[in-house]
Design a protein around this motif. Structure first.
Motif, PDB file in Angstrom:
ATOM      1  N   UNK A  47      29.432 -20.491  44.994  1.00 53.57           N
ATOM      2  CA  UNK A  47      29.663 -21.792  44.361  1.00 53.57           C
ATOM      3  C   UNK A  47      30.914 -22.480  44.896  1.00 53.57           C
ATOM      4  N   UNK A  48      30.864 -23.783  44.838  1.00 59.23           N
ATOM      5  CA  UNK A  48      32.024 -24.624  45.143  1.00 59.23           C
ATOM      6  C   UNK A  48      32.140 -25.693  44.063  1.00 59.23           C
ATOM      7  N   UNK A  49      33.361 -26.075  43.774  1.00 56.23           N
ATOM      8  CA  UNK A  49      33.658 -27.159  42.826  1.00 56.23           C
ATOM      9  C   UNK A  49      33.074 -26.888  41.449  1.00 56.23           C
ATOM     10  N   UNK A  50      33.479 -25.793  40.795  1.00 57.77           N
ATOM     11  CA  UNK A  50      34.558 -24.879  41.142  1.00 57.77           C
ATOM     12  C   UNK A  50      34.070 -23.654  41.923  1.00 57.77           C
ATOM     13  N   UNK A  51      34.941 -23.177  42.767  1.00 58.18           N
ATOM     14  CA  UNK A  51      34.642 -21.994  43.593  1.00 58.18           C
ATOM     15  C   UNK A  51      34.789 -20.710  42.789  1.00 58.18           C
ATOM     16  N   UNK A  52      35.822 -20.622  41.985  1.00 56.10           N
ATOM     17  CA  UNK A  52      36.095 -19.420  41.200  1.00 56.10           C
ATOM     18  C   UNK A  52      35.722 -19.696  39.751  1.00 56.10           C
ATOM     19  N   UNK A  53      34.836 -18.852  39.214  1.00 55.19           N
ATOM     20  CA  UNK A  53      34.331 -19.080  37.870  1.00 55.19           C
ATOM     21  C   UNK A  53      34.263 -17.772  37.098  1.00 55.19           C
ATOM     22  N   UNK A  54      34.418 -17.905  35.796  1.00 58.93           N
ATOM     23  CA  UNK A  54      34.171 -16.751  34.930  1.00 58.93           C
ATOM     24  C   UNK A  54      32.665 -16.604  34.790  1.00 58.93           C
ATOM     25  N   UNK A  55      32.200 -15.363  34.843  1.00 67.65           N
ATOM     26  CA  UNK A  55      30.778 -15.058  34.667  1.00 67.65           C
ATOM     27  C   UNK A  55      30.656 -13.717  33.959  1.00 67.65           C
ATOM     28  N   UNK A  56      29.480 -13.482  33.410  1.00 65.24           N
ATOM     29  CA  UNK A  56      29.215 -12.217  32.746  1.00 65.24           C
ATOM     30  C   UNK A  56      28.449 -11.304  33.694  1.00 65.24           C
ATOM     31  N   UNK A  57      28.976 -10.086  33.843  1.00 64.41           N
ATOM     32  CA  UNK A  57      28.307  -9.056  34.627  1.00 64.41           C
ATOM     33  C   UNK A  57      27.587  -8.124  33.663  1.00 64.41           C
ATOM     34  N   UNK A  58      26.448  -7.618  34.112  1.00 59.70           N
ATOM     35  CA  UNK A  58      25.659  -6.697  33.308  1.00 59.70           C
ATOM     36  C   UNK A  58      25.528  -5.377  34.044  1.00 59.70           C
ATOM     37  N   UNK A  59      25.727  -4.285  33.324  1.00 61.56           N
ATOM     38  CA  UNK A  59      25.562  -2.957  33.905  1.00 61.56           C
ATOM     39  C   UNK A  59      24.066  -2.641  33.925  1.00 61.56           C
ATOM     40  N   UNK A  60      23.546  -2.359  35.111  1.00 60.37           N
ATOM     41  CA  UNK A  60      22.117  -2.086  35.281  1.00 60.37           C
ATOM     42  C   UNK A  60      21.796  -0.598  35.302  1.00 60.37           C
ATOM     43  N   UNK A  61      22.770   0.228  35.646  1.00 58.97           N
ATOM     44  CA  UNK A  61      22.570   1.684  35.726  1.00 58.97           C
ATOM     45  C   UNK A  61      23.674   2.384  34.940  1.00 58.97           C
ATOM     46  N   UNK A  62      23.635   2.283  33.599  1.00 59.82           N
ATOM     47  CA  UNK A  62      24.756   2.794  32.804  1.00 59.82           C
ATOM     48  C   UNK A  62      25.000   4.289  32.941  1.00 59.82           C
ATOM     49  N   UNK A  63      24.005   5.053  33.407  1.00 63.66           N
ATOM     50  CA  UNK A  63      24.176   6.501  33.575  1.00 63.66           C
ATOM     51  C   UNK A  63      24.903   6.838  34.876  1.00 63.66           C
ATOM     52  N   UNK A  64      25.023   5.897  35.791  1.00 60.87           N
ATOM     53  CA  UNK A  64      25.656   6.173  37.081  1.00 60.87           C
ATOM     54  C   UNK A  64      27.171   6.262  36.906  1.00 60.87           C
TER      55      UNK A  64
END
Length: 165
Positions: A47-64
């Motif tokens: 992304x640009x304008x804005x380039x740096x953004x807050x986002x939510x990450x999701x754990x896909x392999x919680x056992x790893x």
């Protein structure tokens, strides 16, 4: 070409690779093996304008072990990469929830939709490959949650994995 052959042979014979952010952030490569086999994803844009953004990450392999310390969902601010398609034949560890940030360059939507991996691992022959796209901003490395992801990924990449034969 000798260095390329050496890296490929190293991984195929049991070596480890931990790639962070820009190591996968080129829209074109003159060595097809790198994005197709090593990374298993082709960067397209961020992304640009804005380039740096807050986002939510999701754990896909919680056992790893690489991500088992993380909550199921958590927020980070970084430069979020999009890829031409999700990586194939990998274990996705973290993905982005695109509803929590704006995956656009001006008015162009660069989103990947519901399946937007952002960190994954796989075997490369007998070797181990981890790639994590976060890492443009310094705060990513001072975030204890992601610092531990990188530490655990490095530990995994250094150890033989019975799944990688």
């Amino acid at each position: 070409s000798e260095q390329r052959t050496a890296l490929k042979d190293y991984l195929e014979n049991g070596g480890g690779f931990v790639g962070i952010h820009g190591s996968g952030g080129d829209p074109s490569y003159d060595w097809a093996w790198y994005p197709q086999s090593l990374l298993r994803a082709q960067f397209t844009a961020h992304p640009l304008f804005p380039q740096f953004q807050q986002a939510t990450l999701e754990v896909e392999s919680p056992q790893d072990a690489i991500v088992s310390h993380l909550p199921q969902r958590f927020d980070m601010t970084d430069e979020w990469y999009s890829f031409s398609a999700p990586p194939q034949d990998v274990e996705v560890l973290l993905s982005l929830d695109e509803k929590t940030y704006s995956p656009k360059v001006l008015t162009q939507d660069i989103g990947m939709g519901a399946e937007h991996p952002i960190a994954w691992k796989h075997c490369q022959g007998k070797g181990r490959v981890f790639y994590g796209a976060p890492g443009h901003v310094a705060s990513t490395y001072s975030d204890p949650r992601y610092a531990r992801v990188l530490e655990q990924a490095t530990r995994w990449a250094m150890q033989p994995d019975p799944a990688c034969h």
